[in-house]
Design a protein around this motif. Structure first.
Motif, PDB file in Angstrom:
ATOM      1  N   HIS A 217       7.388  -0.522 -11.111  1.00  0.00           N
ATOM      2  CA  HIS A 217       8.056  -1.076  -9.939  1.00  0.00           C
ATOM      3  C   HIS A 217       7.117  -1.617  -8.859  1.00  0.00           C
ATOM      4  CE1 HIS A 217      11.097   1.623 -11.751  1.00  0.00           C
ATOM      5  NE2 HIS A 217      11.955   0.731 -11.310  1.00  0.00           N
ATOM      6  N   LEU A 218       5.873  -1.094  -8.803  1.00  0.00           N
ATOM      7  CA  LEU A 218       4.907  -1.563  -7.808  1.00  0.00           C
ATOM      8  C   LEU A 218       3.553  -1.794  -8.468  1.00  0.00           C
ATOM      9  CD1 LEU A 218       5.758   0.784  -4.782  1.00  0.00           C
ATOM     10  CD2 LEU A 218       6.292  -1.652  -4.965  1.00  0.00           C
TER      11      LEU A 218
ATOM     12  N   VAL B  98      -1.561  -1.031  -3.842  1.00  0.00           N
ATOM     13  CA  VAL B  98      -2.748  -0.186  -3.811  1.00  0.00           C
ATOM     14  C   VAL B  98      -2.320   1.235  -3.447  1.00  0.00           C
ATOM     15  CG1 VAL B  98      -4.948   0.259  -2.669  1.00  0.00           C
ATOM     16  CG2 VAL B  98      -4.231  -2.102  -3.148  1.00  0.00           C
ATOM     17  N   VAL B  99      -2.686   2.195  -4.284  1.00  0.00           N
ATOM     18  CA  VAL B  99      -2.365   3.595  -4.019  1.00  0.00           C
ATOM     19  C   VAL B  99      -3.557   4.250  -3.326  1.00  0.00           C
ATOM     20  CG1 VAL B  99      -1.724   5.820  -5.019  1.00  0.00           C
ATOM     21  CG2 VAL B  99      -0.826   3.701  -6.011  1.00  0.00           C
ATOM     22  N   VAL B 100      -3.336   4.795  -2.146  1.00  0.00           N
ATOM     23  CA  VAL B 100      -4.397   5.392  -1.331  1.00  0.00           C
ATOM     24  C   VAL B 100      -4.256   6.909  -1.362  1.00  0.00           C
ATOM     25  CG1 VAL B 100      -5.475   5.473   0.942  1.00  0.00           C
ATOM     26  CG2 VAL B 100      -4.356   3.363   0.158  1.00  0.00           C
ATOM     27  N   ASP B 101      -5.319   7.600  -1.764  1.00  0.00           N
ATOM     28  CA  ASP B 101      -5.293   9.061  -1.815  1.00  0.00           C
ATOM     29  C   ASP B 101      -5.300   9.657  -0.411  1.00  0.00           C
ATOM     30  OD1 ASP B 101      -5.362   8.927  -4.550  1.00  0.00           O
ATOM     31  OD2 ASP B 101      -7.477   9.460  -4.747  1.00  0.00           O
TER      32      ASP B 101
ATOM     33  N   SER C  59       0.853  -1.192   0.000  1.00  0.00           N
ATOM     34  CA  SER C  59       0.000   0.000   0.000  1.00  0.00           C
ATOM     35  C   SER C  59       0.889   1.242   0.000  1.00  0.00           C
ATOM     36  CB  SER C  59      -0.935   0.011   1.208  1.00  0.00           C
ATOM     37  OG  SER C  59      -0.200   0.025   2.419  1.00  0.00           O
ATOM     38  N   VAL C  60       0.502   2.216  -0.805  1.00  0.00           N
ATOM     39  CA  VAL C  60       1.276   3.447  -0.943  1.00  0.00           C
ATOM     40  C   VAL C  60       0.340   4.636  -0.747  1.00  0.00           C
ATOM     41  CG1 VAL C  60       2.705   4.867  -2.456  1.00  0.00           C
ATOM     42  CG2 VAL C  60       2.869   2.363  -2.575  1.00  0.00           C
ATOM     43  N   ALA C  61       0.663   5.496   0.200  1.00  0.00           N
ATOM     44  CA  ALA C  61      -0.109   6.724   0.410  1.00  0.00           C
ATOM     45  C   ALA C  61       0.456   7.825  -0.478  1.00  0.00           C
ATOM     46  CB  ALA C  61      -0.035   7.154   1.876  1.00  0.00           C
ATOM     47  N   ALA C  62      -0.431   8.589  -1.111  1.00  0.00           N
ATOM     48  CA  ALA C  62       0.035   9.649  -1.999  1.00  0.00           C
ATOM     49  C   ALA C  62      -1.068  10.668  -2.222  1.00  0.00           C
ATOM     50  CB  ALA C  62       0.490   9.078  -3.339  1.00  0.00           C
ATOM     51  N   HIS C  63      -0.680  11.925  -2.337  1.00  0.00           N
ATOM     52  CA  HIS C  63      -1.615  12.931  -2.815  1.00  0.00           C
ATOM     53  C   HIS C  63      -1.941  12.608  -4.274  1.00  0.00           C
ATOM     54  CE1 HIS C  63      -2.948  16.847  -4.377  1.00  0.00           C
ATOM     55  NE2 HIS C  63      -3.321  17.111  -3.131  1.00  0.00           N
ATOM     56  N   PRO C  64      -3.178  12.821  -4.729  1.00  0.00           N
ATOM     57  CA  PRO C  64      -3.540  12.446  -6.101  1.00  0.00           C
ATOM     58  C   PRO C  64      -2.626  13.034  -7.168  1.00  0.00           C
ATOM     59  CG  PRO C  64      -5.509  12.954  -4.839  1.00  0.00           C
ATOM     60  CD  PRO C  64      -4.349  13.289  -3.958  1.00  0.00           C
ATOM     61  N   GLN C  65      -2.179  14.290  -7.002  1.00  0.00           N
ATOM     62  CA  GLN C  65      -1.265  14.862  -7.986  1.00  0.00           C
ATOM     63  C   GLN C  65       0.079  14.157  -7.968  1.00  0.00           C
ATOM     64  OE1 GLN C  65      -0.944  19.095  -7.530  1.00  0.00           O
ATOM     65  NE2 GLN C  65      -3.034  19.497  -8.223  1.00  0.00           N
TER      66      GLN C  65
ATOM     67  N   GLY D   1       2.460   3.647  10.330  1.00  0.00           N
ATOM     68  CA  GLY D   1       2.153   2.265  10.005  1.00  0.00           C
ATOM     69  C   GLY D   1       0.812   2.065   9.324  1.00  0.00           C
ATOM     70  N   GLU D   2       0.152   3.162   8.946  1.00  0.00           N
ATOM     71  CA  GLU D   2      -1.133   3.031   8.259  1.00  0.00           C
ATOM     72  C   GLU D   2      -0.949   2.520   6.828  1.00  0.00           C
ATOM     73  OE1 GLU D   2      -3.244   6.718   8.472  1.00  0.00           O
ATOM     74  OE2 GLU D   2      -2.632   7.089  10.537  1.00  0.00           O
ATOM     75  N   TYR D   3       0.204   2.822   6.237  1.00  0.00           N
ATOM     76  CA  TYR D   3       0.521   2.397   4.879  1.00  0.00           C
ATOM     77  C   TYR D   3       1.950   1.869   4.863  1.00  0.00           C
ATOM     78  CZ  TYR D   3      -3.134   5.938   4.566  1.00  0.00           C
ATOM     79  OH  TYR D   3      -4.252   6.695   4.795  1.00  0.00           O
ATOM     80  N   ASP D   4       2.229   1.026   3.894  1.00  0.00           N
ATOM     81  CA  ASP D   4       3.578   0.463   3.807  1.00  0.00           C
ATOM     82  C   ASP D   4       4.597   1.506   3.380  1.00  0.00           C
ATOM     83  OD1 ASP D   4       2.610  -2.059   4.502  1.00  0.00           O
ATOM     84  OD2 ASP D   4       2.201  -2.597   2.406  1.00  0.00           O
ATOM     85  N   ALA D   5       4.180   2.439   2.534  1.00  0.00           N
ATOM     86  CA  ALA D   5       5.114   3.425   2.009  1.00  0.00           C
ATOM     87  C   ALA D   5       4.342   4.682   1.624  1.00  0.00           C
ATOM     88  CB  ALA D   5       5.865   2.868   0.800  1.00  0.00           C
ATOM     89  N   ALA D   6       5.096   5.716   1.281  1.00  0.00           N
ATOM     90  CA  ALA D   6       4.488   6.992   0.897  1.00  0.00           C
ATOM     91  C   ALA D   6       5.265   7.601  -0.250  1.00  0.00           C
ATOM     92  CB  ALA D   6       4.484   7.959   2.079  1.00  0.00           C
ATOM     93  N   ILE D   7       4.546   8.260  -1.142  1.00  0.00           N
ATOM     94  CA  ILE D   7       5.176   9.144  -2.110  1.00  0.00           C
ATOM     95  C   ILE D   7       5.153  10.528  -1.486  1.00  0.00           C
ATOM     96  CG2 ILE D   7       4.992  10.206  -4.386  1.00  0.00           C
ATOM     97  CD1 ILE D   7       3.704   7.655  -5.399  1.00  0.00           C
ATOM     98  N   CYS D   8       6.321  11.126  -1.318  1.00  0.00           N
ATOM     99  CA  CYS D   8       6.377  12.391  -0.599  1.00  0.00           C
ATOM    100  C   CYS D   8       7.581  13.200  -1.044  1.00  0.00           C
ATOM    101  CB  CYS D   8       6.419  12.157   0.918  1.00  0.00           C
ATOM    102  SG  CYS D   8       7.847  11.210   1.487  1.00  0.00           S
ATOM    103  N   ALA D   9       7.712  14.387  -0.473  1.00  0.00           N
ATOM    104  CA  ALA D   9       8.875  15.225  -0.705  1.00  0.00           C
ATOM    105  C   ALA D   9      10.033  14.728   0.155  1.00  0.00           C
ATOM    106  CB  ALA D   9       8.554  16.674  -0.362  1.00  0.00           C
TER     107      ALA D   9
END
Length: 317
Positions: free
Chosen positions: A125-126, A130-133, A107-113, A147-155
């Protein structure tokens, strides 16, 4: 007070976002207080009410375009002016709690943009993750840290703030993407001209006049004023009524831009001055301002004005 350096800064939050990263690149903000706001209107209202000296808000993105809410806020309400711009490369990272490896990410947390700008990397790569907005890049990093998500797309600043390991960096599909931020303050004397400046305007055209927009453009073109951006936004008055946002090369103190502003004042329904400020330049790129066409430099304008003054005085020498 006018001329007093700002010490209290507000920015579009939460912490750990590109906005905070951009704000920290300003030396005065690095030394002063930095407070996150929940929205662009909240950040700008903090400046209007005097709770903050300046606000840093996103203006446009090279992929997603203009940030409409920022433009709307600058065009309406009590006037504010841009005193500085910051252009920040948008370098997304995939971050996770220490010990997590890429094969374990489901699971990957990310802002929609953010997820949109990293779609190709995620697919390569993944593909099964599941990408979670989430509401922001900072919220993505915080969620992964909790620990809510396995990883995050972030700055990168978000990964560091939440003590996450970077599993992959520079994962955006467009490696040259940038976001332009504006540092906004209450009205006062603009920063002095540097010779490489931007003047931003909100222009309301006369809708009952044929060729009204062309008249606006001609006021700039005949004086050799280069326009680097034009963006339209609905005014909310009626269908088909727009305000045009212009970025022009030059400073309000420059003679030719000053004459262009006078011309716009004559032909437009209204003109809101949004600030004159130094243009952001990336170090080492060789980026230079576009020179004025022959006959349209400030020196040429000064020479022509002096000549006309002599004629009016009867001096034909």
């Amino acid at each position: 007070m006018p001329g007093t350096p700002p010490t209290r800064f507000v920015y579009l939050g939460p912490e750990g976002t590109f906005a905070e990263q951009a704000l920290k690149s300003i030396p005065a903000a690095e030394r002063g207080s930095r407070t996150p706001a929940r929205s662009v209107p909240e950040a700008l209202e903090g400046v209007r009410t005097g709770e903050a000296d300046s606000a840093l808000v996103p203006l446009e993105n090279s992929i997603g375009g203009a940030v409409g809410v920022t433009l709307d806020e600058l065009a309406e309400g009590e006037p504010l002016v841009i005193t500085r711009e910051v252009v920040l490369p948008v370098e997304f990272v995939l971050a996770a709690r220490p010990g997590t490896t890429l094969p374990h990410v489901r699971s990957v947390a990310a802002h929609p943009q953010a997820s949109t700008q990293c779609r190709g990397w995620l697919r390569a790569h993944l593909p099964d993750a599941v990408v979670v907005d989430v509401l922001s890049n900072g919220a993505a990093a915080a969620g992964a840290a909790a620990g809510e998500y396995d990883a995050a797309i972030c700055a990168p600043i978000g990964a560091g703030r939440h003590r996450l390991d970077v599993l992959a960096d520079k994962i955006a599909d467009h490696p040259d993407a940038v976001t332009r931020f504006a540092l906004v303050s209450r009205p006062g004397p603009p920063p002095p001209p540097t010779g490489d400046d931007v003047t931003s305007l909100a222009v309301y055209i006369a809708h009952d006049r044929v060729g009204a927009l062309l008249s606006v453009l001609m006021e700039l073109a005949v004086r050799g004023v280069n326009m680097s951006r034009i963006e339209s936004r609905p005014t909310g008055e009626a269908l088909g009524r727009y305000v045009f946002f212009l970025d022009c090369a030059g400073h309000v103190a420059d003679v030719r831009l000053g004459e262009a502003l006078q011309g716009l004042r004559r032909v437009c329904a209204d003109v809101r001055f949004l600030g004159s400020y130094p243009r952001h330049r990336f170090p080492g790129t060789g980026d230079r301002p576009i020179p004025a066409p022959a006959g349209l430099s400030d020196a040429d304008y000064a020479d022509a004005a002096a000549w006309l003054a002599r004629l009016r005085a009867g001096d034909l020498s």
